[in-house]
Design a protein around this motif. Structure first.
Motif, mmCIF file in Angstrom:
data_model
loop_
_atom_site.group_PDB
_atom_site.id
_atom_site.type_symbol
_atom_site.label_atom_id
_atom_site.label_comp_id
_atom_site.label_asym_id
_atom_site.label_seq_id
_atom_site.Cartn_x
_atom_site.Cartn_y
_atom_site.Cartn_z
ATOM 1 N N SER A 106 -54.681 -7.949 27.990
ATOM 2 C CA SER A 106 -55.700 -8.926 27.613
ATOM 3 C C SER A 106 -56.960 -8.763 28.450
ATOM 4 O O SER A 106 -56.957 -8.117 29.501
ATOM 5 C CB SER A 106 -55.151 -10.347 27.780
ATOM 6 N N VAL A 107 -58.039 -9.385 27.971
ATOM 7 C CA VAL A 107 -59.309 -9.426 28.686
ATOM 8 C C VAL A 107 -59.838 -10.856 28.629
ATOM 9 O O VAL A 107 -59.395 -11.663 27.803
ATOM 10 C CB VAL A 107 -60.342 -8.452 28.079
ATOM 11 N N LEU A 108 -60.780 -11.171 29.515
ATOM 12 C CA LEU A 108 -61.412 -12.494 29.522
ATOM 13 C C LEU A 108 -62.612 -12.511 28.581
ATOM 14 O O LEU A 108 -63.397 -11.569 28.555
ATOM 15 C CB LEU A 108 -61.903 -12.851 30.923
ATOM 16 N N ARG A 109 -62.733 -13.609 27.833
ATOM 17 C CA ARG A 109 -63.917 -13.847 27.022
ATOM 18 C C ARG A 109 -64.340 -15.289 27.247
ATOM 19 O O ARG A 109 -63.766 -16.211 26.669
ATOM 20 C CB ARG A 109 -63.648 -13.570 25.530
ATOM 21 N N GLN A 110 -65.332 -15.495 28.137
ATOM 22 C CA GLN A 110 -65.783 -16.813 28.541
ATOM 23 C C GLN A 110 -64.593 -17.649 29.053
ATOM 24 O O GLN A 110 -63.986 -17.298 30.037
ATOM 25 C CB GLN A 110 -66.524 -17.544 27.410
ATOM 26 N N ASP A 111 -64.257 -18.717 28.326
ATOM 27 C CA ASP A 111 -63.207 -19.612 28.795
ATOM 28 C C ASP A 111 -61.878 -19.364 28.100
ATOM 29 O O ASP A 111 -60.993 -20.217 28.112
ATOM 30 C CB ASP A 111 -63.625 -21.072 28.586
ATOM 31 N N GLU A 112 -61.721 -18.184 27.511
ATOM 32 C CA GLU A 112 -60.486 -17.875 26.794
ATOM 33 C C GLU A 112 -59.976 -16.481 27.156
ATOM 34 O O GLU A 112 -60.717 -15.647 27.684
ATOM 35 C CB GLU A 112 -60.707 -17.961 25.276
ATOM 36 N N VAL A 113 -58.715 -16.255 26.844
ATOM 37 C CA VAL A 113 -58.096 -14.948 27.017
ATOM 38 C C VAL A 113 -57.979 -14.304 25.642
ATOM 39 O O VAL A 113 -57.441 -14.918 24.708
ATOM 40 C CB VAL A 113 -56.690 -15.075 27.638
ATOM 41 N N LEU A 114 -58.477 -13.092 25.502
ATOM 42 C CA LEU A 114 -58.382 -12.349 24.252
ATOM 43 C C LEU A 114 -57.309 -11.282 24.423
ATOM 44 O O LEU A 114 -57.411 -10.422 25.294
ATOM 45 C CB LEU A 114 -59.722 -11.700 23.907
ATOM 46 N N PHE A 115 -56.276 -11.322 23.582
ATOM 47 C CA PHE A 115 -55.175 -10.372 23.665
ATOM 48 C C PHE A 115 -55.489 -9.173 22.768
ATOM 49 O O PHE A 115 -55.716 -9.328 21.567
ATOM 50 C CB PHE A 115 -53.864 -11.032 23.248
ATOM 51 N N ILE A 116 -55.517 -7.990 23.372
ATOM 52 C CA ILE A 116 -55.921 -6.801 22.611
ATOM 53 C C ILE A 116 -54.735 -5.905 22.265
ATOM 54 O O ILE A 116 -54.881 -4.987 21.461
ATOM 55 C CB ILE A 116 -57.014 -6.010 23.344
ATOM 56 N N GLU A 117 -53.574 -6.152 22.867
ATOM 57 C CA GLU A 117 -52.371 -5.412 22.472
ATOM 58 C C GLU A 117 -51.144 -6.192 22.918
ATOM 59 O O GLU A 117 -51.167 -6.890 23.932
ATOM 60 C CB GLU A 117 -52.364 -4.010 23.092
ATOM 61 N N ARG A 118 -50.076 -6.089 22.124
ATOM 62 C CA ARG A 118 -48.805 -6.716 22.489
ATOM 63 C C ARG A 118 -47.661 -5.890 21.939
ATOM 64 O O ARG A 118 -47.684 -5.479 20.781
ATOM 65 C CB ARG A 118 -48.702 -8.143 21.933
ATOM 66 N N LEU A 119 -46.666 -5.641 22.791
ATOM 67 C CA LEU A 119 -45.436 -4.981 22.377
ATOM 68 C C LEU A 119 -44.308 -6.000 22.463
ATOM 69 O O LEU A 119 -44.197 -6.715 23.461
ATOM 70 C CB LEU A 119 -45.128 -3.780 23.283
ATOM 71 N N SER A 120 -43.471 -6.075 21.430
ATOM 72 C CA SER A 120 -42.378 -7.049 21.404
ATOM 73 C C SER A 120 -41.103 -6.388 20.906
ATOM 74 O O SER A 120 -41.150 -5.422 20.143
ATOM 75 C CB SER A 120 -42.733 -8.229 20.498
ATOM 76 N N SER A 121 -39.986 -6.931 21.345
ATOM 77 C CA SER A 121 -38.681 -6.433 20.920
ATOM 78 C C SER A 121 -38.019 -7.425 19.976
ATOM 79 O O SER A 121 -38.304 -8.634 20.010
ATOM 80 C CB SER A 121 -37.771 -6.206 22.134
ATOM 81 N N HIS A 122 -37.129 -6.927 19.131
ATOM 82 C CA HIS A 122 -36.401 -7.782 18.204
ATOM 83 C C HIS A 122 -35.580 -8.803 18.982
ATOM 84 O O HIS A 122 -34.898 -8.475 19.942
ATOM 85 C CB HIS A 122 -35.474 -6.928 17.333
ATOM 86 N N GLY A 123 -35.665 -10.063 18.584
ATOM 87 C CA GLY A 123 -34.895 -11.102 19.241
ATOM 88 C C GLY A 123 -35.522 -11.634 20.512
ATOM 89 O O GLY A 123 -34.884 -12.411 21.227
ATOM 90 N N SER A 124 -36.767 -11.243 20.807
ATOM 91 C CA SER A 124 -37.421 -11.724 22.025
ATOM 92 C C SER A 124 -37.854 -13.180 21.859
ATOM 93 O O SER A 124 -37.890 -13.725 20.756
ATOM 94 C CB SER A 124 -38.622 -10.845 22.361
ATOM 95 N N VAL A 125 -38.178 -13.815 22.980
ATOM 96 C CA VAL A 125 -38.513 -15.231 22.968
ATOM 97 C C VAL A 125 -39.829 -15.477 22.224
ATOM 98 O O VAL A 125 -40.634 -14.571 22.019
ATOM 99 C CB VAL A 125 -38.631 -15.767 24.411
#
Length: 255
Positions: A106-125
């Protein structure tokens, strides 16, 4: 570009139209788009037709409008985030192979966090952070650790914008000081109960955070003594990929 009677430029109106789309409004009738963009319906019609002519918007079978493939193509061809993602991906894959939950960049954009990539596994929370999605800084371990390692004036601007009460401001400043000392952030249950976000900063050439790499795992399964060093190793690798000297490429784990 020509200004409207209100003095607003055409560029500003186009930005308002494009920005009206988000995760919960991926396609909408032009009347709804005009309302969300704060534009007269006739103006919205004119801008939509122009943007569709360039492929930046497209019309669905039911008459609603959504962002077009041309916009996606340009963003993925030349976005500043693309280089960061390409550098970070091998490190993210290594982390994800171990945690098998969620690993995100992620990166910062003013007062928010912008997520630019995410990896997830099956059955994750459950995880509310989505690619191209945003979260408030104070509920995200990634946002908090980036803010902690940002220049003082960035922190002061954030506090001025958020205008927290005295006790909350004191808590934020104390949290940032602790995160600077430890080089990491851990937020249990801030967004989803029974989950914990853990993140470390990715340093740029200026010595401040330009991104964060983090994980979201079940609370009670954080394995702090191994997870944080692994994240820091990844963060230093990403920093070096961005051209930062090895000795300045990231925080070091302190028990």
């Amino acid at each position: 570009m020509a200004n409207s009677p209100s003095g607003e430029s055409m560029t500003s109106r186009i930005v308002r139209v494009i920005s009206a789309f988000d995760e919960t409004h991926q396609a909408m009738p032009i009347a709804v788009l005009a309302r969300r963009a704060g534009l007269p319906l006739s103006t919205a019609h004119r801008i939509v037709n122009e943007l569709m002519g360039h492929g930046f918007l497209q019309r669905e079978a039911d008459g609603s409008v959504r962002l077009g493939l041309r916009l996606w193509e340009l963003a993925n061809r030349s976005s500043a985030a693309l280089g960061l993602k390409q550098i970070a991906m091998p490190f993210m894959e290594d982390i994800q192979a171990v945690v098998r939950q969620h690993t995100q960049l992620s990166v910062l954009r003013q007062d928010e966090v912008l997520f630019i990539e995410r990896l997830s596994s099956h059955g994750s929370v459950l995880n509310h952070a989505k690619v191209a999605g945003r979260l408030p800084v104070h509920v995200s371990s990634s946002g908090m650790v980036m803010m902690a390692h940002s220049p003082r004036h960035v922190q002061e601007e954030y506090l001025a914008q958020q205008n927290p009460d005295a006790s909350e401001e004191k808590r934020l400043r104390s949290s940032w000081a602790k995160m600077r000392l430890e080089g990491s952030a851990r937020l249990p249950g801030a967004v989803v109960p029974d989950t914990t976000g853990i993140a470390v900063p990715v340093f740029g050439a200026g010595g401040t955070a330009v991104a964060a790499i983090g994980v979201v795992v079940p609370t009670g399964s954080e394995h702090i003594s191994s997870t944080i060093p692994a994240l820091m190793t990844a963060a230093r690798g990403i920093s070096r990929g961005l051209g930062v000297r090895a000795e300045a490429a990231g925080p070091h784990y302190q028990r």
